[in-house]
Design a protein around this motif. Structure first.
Motif, PDB file in Angstrom:
ATOM      1  N   VAL A  52      22.557  25.829 -22.454  1.00 47.74           N
ATOM      2  CA  VAL A  52      22.897  26.433 -23.882  1.00 47.74           C
ATOM      3  C   VAL A  52      21.206  25.450 -24.728  1.00 47.74           C
ATOM      4  O   VAL A  52      20.664  26.323 -26.080  1.00 47.74           O
ATOM      5  CB  VAL A  52      23.556  24.297 -24.724  1.00 47.74           C
ATOM      6  CG1 VAL A  52      23.858  24.815 -26.250  1.00 47.74           C
ATOM      7  CG2 VAL A  52      25.317  24.931 -24.438  1.00 47.74           C
ATOM      8  N   TRP A  53      20.582  24.607 -24.096  1.00 46.13           N
ATOM      9  CA  TRP A  53      19.344  24.947 -24.676  1.00 46.13           C
ATOM     10  C   TRP A  53      18.217  25.994 -24.812  1.00 46.13           C
ATOM     11  O   TRP A  53      17.335  26.301 -25.790  1.00 46.13           O
ATOM     12  CB  TRP A  53      18.565  24.186 -23.018  1.00 46.13           C
ATOM     13  CG  TRP A  53      17.177  23.135 -23.434  1.00 46.13           C
ATOM     14  CD1 TRP A  53      16.053  23.815 -23.438  1.00 46.13           C
ATOM     15  CD2 TRP A  53      16.343  22.719 -24.617  1.00 46.13           C
ATOM     16  NE1 TRP A  53      14.823  23.479 -23.380  1.00 46.13           N
ATOM     17  CE2 TRP A  53      15.042  22.484 -24.555  1.00 46.13           C
ATOM     18  CE3 TRP A  53      17.093  21.935 -25.737  1.00 46.13           C
ATOM     19  CZ2 TRP A  53      14.125  21.784 -25.365  1.00 46.13           C
ATOM     20  CZ3 TRP A  53      16.336  20.996 -26.851  1.00 46.13           C
ATOM     21  CH2 TRP A  53      14.789  21.460 -26.663  1.00 46.13           C
ATOM     22  N   GLU A  94      27.997  23.799 -31.937  1.00 47.66           N
ATOM     23  CA  GLU A  94      26.886  24.082 -31.581  1.00 47.66           C
ATOM     24  C   GLU A  94      26.949  24.297 -30.274  1.00 47.66           C
ATOM     25  O   GLU A  94      26.176  25.880 -29.793  1.00 47.66           O
ATOM     26  CB  GLU A  94      25.675  23.437 -31.737  1.00 47.66           C
ATOM     27  CG  GLU A  94      25.601  22.336 -33.007  1.00 47.66           C
ATOM     28  CD  GLU A  94      24.569  21.458 -33.369  1.00 47.66           C
ATOM     29  OE1 GLU A  94      23.139  22.221 -33.766  1.00 47.66           O
ATOM     30  OE2 GLU A  94      24.347  20.997 -32.505  1.00 47.66           O
ATOM     31  N   ILE A  95      27.822  23.990 -29.032  1.00 49.62           N
ATOM     32  CA  ILE A  95      27.818  24.602 -27.937  1.00 49.62           C
ATOM     33  C   ILE A  95      28.521  25.533 -27.879  1.00 49.62           C
ATOM     34  O   ILE A  95      27.689  26.294 -26.349  1.00 49.62           O
ATOM     35  CB  ILE A  95      28.381  22.685 -26.904  1.00 49.62           C
ATOM     36  CG1 ILE A  95      27.018  22.167 -26.266  1.00 49.62           C
ATOM     37  CG2 ILE A  95      28.620  23.781 -25.604  1.00 49.62           C
ATOM     38  CD1 ILE A  95      27.962  20.400 -26.150  1.00 49.62           C
ATOM     39  N   PHE A 133      23.709  18.147 -29.443  1.00 54.14           N
ATOM     40  CA  PHE A 133      24.092  19.400 -29.649  1.00 54.14           C
ATOM     41  C   PHE A 133      25.601  18.990 -29.346  1.00 54.14           C
ATOM     42  O   PHE A 133      26.013  18.072 -28.586  1.00 54.14           O
ATOM     43  CB  PHE A 133      23.595  20.075 -28.128  1.00 54.14           C
ATOM     44  CG  PHE A 133      22.637  21.455 -28.343  1.00 54.14           C
ATOM     45  CD1 PHE A 133      22.695  22.654 -28.882  1.00 54.14           C
ATOM     46  CD2 PHE A 133      21.560  20.545 -27.377  1.00 54.14           C
ATOM     47  CE1 PHE A 133      21.742  23.233 -28.687  1.00 54.14           C
ATOM     48  CE2 PHE A 133      20.677  20.814 -27.767  1.00 54.14           C
ATOM     49  CZ  PHE A 133      20.211  22.470 -28.793  1.00 54.14           C
ATOM     50  N   ALA A 147      17.433  16.912 -24.684  1.00 54.05           N
ATOM     51  CA  ALA A 147      18.778  16.995 -26.009  1.00 54.05           C
ATOM     52  C   ALA A 147      19.722  16.179 -25.478  1.00 54.05           C
ATOM     53  O   ALA A 147      19.745  15.962 -23.848  1.00 54.05           O
ATOM     54  CB  ALA A 147      18.995  18.045 -26.022  1.00 54.05           C
ATOM     55  N   ALA A 174      23.762  22.616 -19.343  1.00 56.47           N
ATOM     56  CA  ALA A 174      23.394  22.607 -20.747  1.00 56.47           C
ATOM     57  C   ALA A 174      22.422  23.320 -20.979  1.00 56.47           C
ATOM     58  O   ALA A 174      21.391  23.597 -21.550  1.00 56.47           O
ATOM     59  CB  ALA A 174      22.670  20.559 -19.692  1.00 56.47           C
ATOM     60  N   LEU A 194      30.590  20.384 -23.095  1.00 56.52           N
ATOM     61  CA  LEU A 194      29.953  20.586 -21.805  1.00 56.52           C
ATOM     62  C   LEU A 194      30.605  21.190 -20.258  1.00 56.52           C
ATOM     63  O   LEU A 194      30.977  21.787 -19.702  1.00 56.52           O
ATOM     64  CB  LEU A 194      29.162  19.941 -21.743  1.00 56.52           C
ATOM     65  CG  LEU A 194      27.942  21.275 -20.495  1.00 56.52           C
ATOM     66  CD1 LEU A 194      27.453  21.796 -21.504  1.00 56.52           C
ATOM     67  CD2 LEU A 194      26.306  19.937 -20.652  1.00 56.52           C
ATOM     68  N   PHE A 250      23.635  16.422 -25.362  1.00 60.34           N
ATOM     69  CA  PHE A 250      25.313  17.632 -25.471  1.00 60.34           C
ATOM     70  C   PHE A 250      26.072  16.201 -25.501  1.00 60.34           C
ATOM     71  O   PHE A 250      26.594  15.044 -24.979  1.00 60.34           O
ATOM     72  CB  PHE A 250      25.614  18.043 -24.243  1.00 60.34           C
ATOM     73  CG  PHE A 250      23.615  19.146 -24.409  1.00 60.34           C
ATOM     74  CD1 PHE A 250      23.551  20.308 -24.042  1.00 60.34           C
ATOM     75  CD2 PHE A 250      22.751  18.283 -23.703  1.00 60.34           C
ATOM     76  CE1 PHE A 250      22.710  21.365 -24.337  1.00 60.34           C
ATOM     77  CE2 PHE A 250      21.643  19.739 -22.816  1.00 60.34           C
ATOM     78  CZ  PHE A 250      21.132  20.258 -23.963  1.00 60.34           C
ATOM     79  N   ASP A 251      26.901  16.823 -26.150  1.00 58.76           N
ATOM     80  CA  ASP A 251      28.839  16.837 -26.541  1.00 58.76           C
ATOM     81  C   ASP A 251      28.882  16.490 -24.711  1.00 58.76           C
ATOM     82  O   ASP A 251      29.259  17.652 -24.071  1.00 58.76           O
ATOM     83  CB  ASP A 251      29.995  17.191 -27.370  1.00 58.76           C
ATOM     84  CG  ASP A 251      31.362  17.163 -27.204  1.00 58.76           C
ATOM     85  OD1 ASP A 251      31.603  16.487 -26.396  1.00 58.76           O
ATOM     86  OD2 ASP A 251      31.568  16.673 -28.431  1.00 58.76           O
TER      87      ASP A 251
END
Length: 316
Positions: free
Chosen positions: A309-310, A8-9, A4, A100, A306, A107, A102-103
């Motif tokens: 987001v998922w 996208e986040i 991600f 996943a 997180a 986040l 994530f950045d």
């Protein structure tokens, strides 16, 4: 396993939905082991590696495991790189399967802003209309948007040591349809603000307790080492203080520094953000006076963000 990006986040999260998600997380019995700090020595520089794990409570039907790995390199400014960088790994809570990555920076700004606004939702005056944002880093626009989602803000001032940085935040907010203004008189703005949010790298107090009006809410985020401070001990002593976790008593600036120096007593702290969310303590001061929230960051916030987001990105 999915990756991600920051964009996208952003697409998957919103305020105040994330604030509600964090409130649920702080009411839960999620597990937060102590975060580990490791000193990193490099030629001509030094850094810190932080590892922050968390996982869902056993009672949760669909559980997750998450770990944030963050590096802090103090000389990165000379390289035109962020001083703080990281990534977040989310795993299935039942099987341990990686789901996943994530950045981590993106986040973090989302969850940090949401936690501050969550505290303000309990503690700040319901009629708060004037906000002073102290600092013009990556967190600043997120903090404005988060606080704006829980209080009827009509006057938003941005202050930074470099006026051009404050102007850049004003322009970024304008692109999202949010009106703000750059300010140069820190004391004057602080004396009239309903909400003051600080996210800086200051090593000496920027906000002084005698500046704060009776109903002000002070949000302290930036001082994350014992060498940093954003507010003086007078601000703490004048306020009803809530911390995001007990870690704020022993690490990070502001509260921990004032306790160490004998200028403030830990037994005066009203409680934690979890206490607020569970209804164990009231939010406002009994006399309608000053309130203060100190954030050092806790891993359950990262896990909640997180997970949001998922789950928001899964097919309907």
């Amino acid at each position: 396993m999915r990756l991600f990006s920051a964009d996208e986040i952003d697409a998957a999260l919103s305020f105040p939905a994330l604030i509600d998600t964090l409130a649920e997380a702080f009411r839960s019995d999620g597990v937060m082991p102590p975060r580990n700090h490791y000193a990193i020595e490099r030629p001509g520089d030094k850094g810190v590696l932080l590892v922050m794990p968390a996982w869902s409570a056993p009672s949760v039907e669909k559980g997750y495991i998450g770990t944030k790995v963050v590096s802090v390199f103090f000389g990165n400014g000379k390289r035109n790189l962020p001083g703080v960088m990281g990534a977040y790994l989310l795993m299935d809570g039942d099987t341990g399967e990686p789901l996943a990555v994530f950045d981590g920076n993106r986040l973090t700004v989302w969850r940090t802003a949401a936690a501050s606004a969550l505290a303000a939702r309990y503690m700040a005056s319901e009629t708060a209309s004037k906000m002073l944002m102290v600092g013009a880093g990556a967190l600043a626009p997120f903090l404005v948007k988060a606080h704006r989602s829980v209080r009827p803000l009509t006057d938003i001032a941005i202050w930074a040591r470099r006026p051009e940085a404050a102007e850049a935040v004003v322009e970024a907010l304008a692109r999202e349809g949010i009106e703000a203004r750059a300010a140069t008189d820190l004391e004057g703005e602080a004396r009239t603000a309903d909400i003051i949010s600080c996210a800086t790298n200051a090593t000496e107090p920027l906000i002084h307790g005698h500046w704060l009006k009776r109903s002000a809410h002070l949000d302290l985020i930036g001082a994350f080492t014992m060498e940093m401070r954003e507010a003086d001990a007078d601000a703490l002593n004048r306020a009803r203080v809530v911390i995001d976790s007990e870690k704020a008593i022993e690490e990070g600036g502001d509260v921990a520094v004032a306790i160490r120096d004998g200028d403030y007593s830990a037994d005066r702290i009203a409680g934690t953000l979890s206490d607020l969310c569970r209804g164990a303590i009231p939010g406002p001061a009994e006399d309608g006076g000053i309130t203060l929230f100190k954030s050092v960051g806790v891993s359950i916030e990262d896990l909640a963000a997180a997970t949001a987001v998922w789950e928001n990105s899964l097919p309907a």
